[in-house]
Enzyme design. Structure first.
Site, PDB file in Angstrom:
ATOM      1  N   SER A  73       0.803  -1.224   0.000  1.00  0.00           N
ATOM      2  CA  SER A  73       0.000   0.000   0.000  1.00  0.00           C
ATOM      3  C   SER A  73       0.837   1.276   0.000  1.00  0.00           C
ATOM      4  O   SER A  73       0.274   2.367  -0.090  1.00  0.00           O
ATOM      5  CB  SER A  73      -0.949  -0.002   1.202  1.00  0.00           C
ATOM      6  OG  SER A  73      -0.236  -0.038   2.418  1.00  0.00           O
ATOM      7  N   LYS A 106      -6.056   3.527   9.014  1.00  0.00           N
ATOM      8  CA  LYS A 106      -5.165   4.500   8.370  1.00  0.00           C
ATOM      9  C   LYS A 106      -5.729   5.914   8.472  1.00  0.00           C
ATOM     10  O   LYS A 106      -5.001   6.867   8.732  1.00  0.00           O
ATOM     11  CB  LYS A 106      -4.943   4.117   6.909  1.00  0.00           C
ATOM     12  CG  LYS A 106      -4.151   2.831   6.724  1.00  0.00           C
ATOM     13  CD  LYS A 106      -4.031   2.450   5.259  1.00  0.00           C
ATOM     14  CE  LYS A 106      -3.235   1.161   5.085  1.00  0.00           C
ATOM     15  NZ  LYS A 106      -3.127   0.746   3.675  1.00  0.00           N
TER      16      LYS A 106
END
Length: 772
Positions: free
Chosen positions: A679, A722
């Site tokens: 990611s 996140k």
């Protein structure tokens, strides 16, 4: 001719009926009586301390007179001692035979009228011969091991009265109670002596035969067979006496358990076979212990025992809300299970898997579920477990064998439908002793666990009623086959607002009680709680928040014990005074925009976090240098990012010589912490473009997403963690893949209002938002 001595008896004397014993004249013996029977012997003092003892007949009858024999014994009460546990001990001395004439009174104690039975003993050659023969027989019986007290033996040598000798010897010959009563009723001393002589003769013959057989058998059998023979003899003797040894009592108790265990027929047959085997094993043998322990587990398993579920859905919801804040998906799933259970009696227990960072309440949630359902709660930690036998048990080939933890815990719980939590399923190890995760495949499969077979029990046990719950911080280490058997429920981290509510509702009251401040309750201002959350903790859960609240409570408790005025309200200033300087800062807000430094978002087992990807260049041959404890996947993302930038250098206004004359170095700070995953691909690509184009990157813009070689931005996981990390760090704008737009539904409204979200399908769109 000699007549027996005359006893000076009162006109009436108390009666005490005997049941399993016969009293003889000249006999001193103890008698244990109950509290209800004491009054007979206490009243004896009014009747020259005399009591009539007459044995009752074997045939039961309601009338006292009809139940008594005609001949009994008048006895003197020598001693009456009450026992602390209840009842009393009476020491009696037989005086003479008596004949029951009539019952005068039955309540409150029985009074009777009796007369002494006269005995006439005539000295003759026959009586002398019988006395001598009886003495000789007694000595022969002693030589064969027949026990006889020394004082009795001395008395017998000096007694020449046939009647008295027959009464004394009759007590030491193994005669049934009814035979003893017949001897008592035999008035003629010579006849009585003949009967005793015949009985003793038969006893001596038995002893002789037994001695000969014993000597013969001893020559042929070894030590083990001899012990067995002695044990069988003891067993036979105890059966005749109506007693049983500890082992027989143990076997009897096991059979009683077997009849009420409710086990399946095939298991019952195996248990009966093992029980018969146990009876034949020497108790001193180690095999006896193995077999006994095995039977304990078989008979102690809750084959049919279960707790009754609380099917009140409203009450269950109240219990879940009392213990945990939010967690709507989990609570909804539990209430669904209860609803189905209400409609369908027989159903398979669900296999749930709670996945989330530490401190969000996975383990405590399992305990709350058990409380809501009204079931027993079992917790087994799988962290570091490497031996398959921990799950399936050991085979019964050695003394230390035990069942696996599944069977052990259900055995201890005593119910076949507990809530069974398998903690840290992602931390199971594998080595030469087997793979515990593979052993769990049968346990956690509702299509197979109806006949789970533990290696130790070696019989199937039904686990379908058990509600299994597993927990994990991350699902990646869990084998796919095991993951497929579980219903995964993700528990995300908490927002600051949620943490504040948890602190007010749960943590602060709990710590006030734990630290003895119930009489001095503290009040934390909202600002103080937020200061602790933002300046002293950085986590997805609430464990560190609880530790800091506990630290403040301890310091207040210390001040109270030092006679200082108790604190009442905890303000932000007071919190800083107790906890010291702040530990965390908003990294993004404290930094400036720079070339080649881009803010990224990462997911870890402990929740979300921000990372800074730094890129620099130096003269070289076009090599790519990667540092920062990067994993293989992350290194591949960096190479893909460089390949994309080099392939599209013309569109990005980058000189192609930058890739041949320069080495590019990409570093991710916090180098001691391993990092991996795809990611960060978009972050690395943006950092390289910022470096080679000279455009500064906005520090308040964070991004996450995997890239392909053509620049497409692919979806990622852990979005909520996140975004919460970005908010904690002071980020204002978040760039994420278009395919993750649907995941914003899980983000609380107040967080969505604070941040700006940019969804991109191509990495070039990210350059526009992130670079100046």
């Amino acid at each position: 001719m000699a007549e027996s001595l005359s006893i000076n008896m009162p006109e009436m004397i108390p009666l005490f009926p005997l049941r399993d014993v016969v009293a003889f004249p000249f006999m001193v013996f103890p008698l244990f009586i109950t509290n209800e029977e004491i009054s007979v012997f206490e009243e004896a003092i009014l009747f020259n301390n005399m009591v009539a003892l007459i044995k009752q007949k074997e045939e039961p009858t309601d009338q006292l007179a009809a139940s008594l024999n005609e001949i009994g014994t008048i006895c003197k009460v020598n001693q009456l001692t009450k026992i602390s546990e209840g009842g009393a001990k009476v020491v009696l001395e037989g005086l003479a035979r008596i004949k029951l004439l009539e019952i005068v009174q039955e309540t409150p104690i029985t009074l009777v009228r009796v007369e002494q039975v006269r005995e006439f003993a005539e000295k003759s050659v026959v009586s002398d011969a019988l006395v001598s023969s009886l003495n000789a027989l007694l000595k022969i019986a002693l030589s064969y091991g027949r026990p006889l007290p020394d004082d009795v033996m001395k008395m017998i040598d000096y007694i020449d009265n046939p009647g008295r000798l027959s009464d004394l010897v009759a007590l030491y010959v193994n005669l049934p109670v009814d035979e003893l009563q017949k001897l008592l009723e035999t008035i003629d001393p010579i006849e009585r002596l003949k009967k005793v002589y015949m009985s003793l003769t038969a006893e001596v013959q038995r002893l002789q035969i037994k001695g000969e057989v014993q000597a013969e058998v001893t020559k042929k059998v070894g030590k083990t067979q001899k012990e067995y023979l002695l044990r069988e003899q003891m067993k036979q003797i105890q059966e005749e006496l109506g007693e049983e040894d500890d082992r027989q009592a143990e076997i009897k108790e096991l059979r009683k358990k077997l009849s009420s265990a409710g086990m399946p027929e095939e298991v019952r047959k195996i248990t009966e076979k093992e029980l018969k085997r146990l009876e034949r094993i020497n108790p001193a043998s180690p095999e006896y212990t193995v077999s006994r322990t095995y039977l304990d587990y078989l008979l102690g398993m809750p084959w049919q025992t279960a707790t009754t579920d609380n099917r009140d859905i409203t009450q269950a919801e109240i219990v879940l809300n009392e213990d945990h804040f939010d967690l709507k998906k989990v609570k909804e799933r539990i209430l669904e299970y209860l609803a189905v259970r209400t409609l369908k009696e027989k159903m398979k227990g669900p296999i749930l898997c709670f996945v989330g960072p530490p401190g969000v309440g996975k383990t405590s949630l399992g305990r709350s579920i058990a409380r809501a359902l009204g079931r027993k709660f079992i917790r087994v930690s799988l962290g570091g477990m490497r031996d398959e036998a921990e799950i399936r048990g050991h085979r019964r080939t050695y003394i230390g064998a035990l069942p696996g933890r599944i069977i052990q815990e259900i055995y201890r719980a005593g119910n076949n439908n507990p809530v069974f939590m398998l903690d840290e399923v992602d931390k199971i190890g594998v080595d030469f002793r087997g793979d515990p995760a593979s052993a769990l495949l049968e346990v956690l499969d509702p299509e197979q666990n109806f006949s789970f077979t533990d290696n130790y029990l070696d019989v199937p046990f039904d686990l379908t009623n058990v509600m299994f719950i597993t927990t994990a911080n991350v699902l990646d280490p869990v084998p796919p086959a095991l993951k497929d058997r579980m219903e995964v429920i993700t528990l995300s981290g908490y927002t600051d607002e949620e943490k504040e509510k948890i602190a007010v509702t749960y943590l602060i009251p709990r710590e006030i009680e734990e630290n003895g401040l119930t009489k001095y309750p503290l009040q934390f201002t909202e600002a103080a709680i937020y200061k602790i959350i933002r300046d002293y903790t950085r986590e997805a859960g609430v464990r560190n928040l609880q530790r800091n609240i506990a630290s403040i409570c301890r310091k207040v408790a210390k001040e109270i014990t030092q006679k200082k005025p108790p604190r009442e309200i905890i303000t932000p200033e007071l919190a800083e005074e107790f906890l010291g300087p702040r530990k965390f800062y908003d990294e993004v807000a404290a930094e400036k925009d720079r070339v080649g430094v881009v803010t990224g978002l990462a997911w870890t087992e402990t929740g979300g976090d921000i990372i800074f990807v730094e890129a620099t260049r130096m003269k070289g041959k076009g090599d790519l240098i990667l540092t920062g404890s990067l994993g293989d996947v992350m290194k591949e993302s960096a190479r893909a990012a460089l390949s994309f930038v080099e392939a599209n250098s013309a569109d990005l206004n980058i000189d192609p010589k930058e890739f041949t004359d320069m080495n590019i170095h990409i570093h991710v700070p916090a180098g001691s912490i391993p990092k991996d995953g795809p990611s960060a691909g978009i972050t690395m690509t943006t950092a390289i473009v910022s470096l080679l184009s000279g455009r500064q990157a906005h520090r308040h813009v964070a991004m996450t997403g995997e890239i392909s070689l053509t620049g497409r931005v692919l979806a990622i996981g852990g979005l909520k963690e996140k975004i919460l990390a970005a908010r904690r760090a002071g980020v204002k704008k978040v760039i994420m893949p278009e395919r993750n737009r649907k995941d914003l539904e899980d983000i609380p409204d107040n967080v969505r209002e604070e941040l700006e979200f940019i969804f991109v399908e191509d990495v070039r769109e990210a350059f526009i938002e992130a670079l100046q």
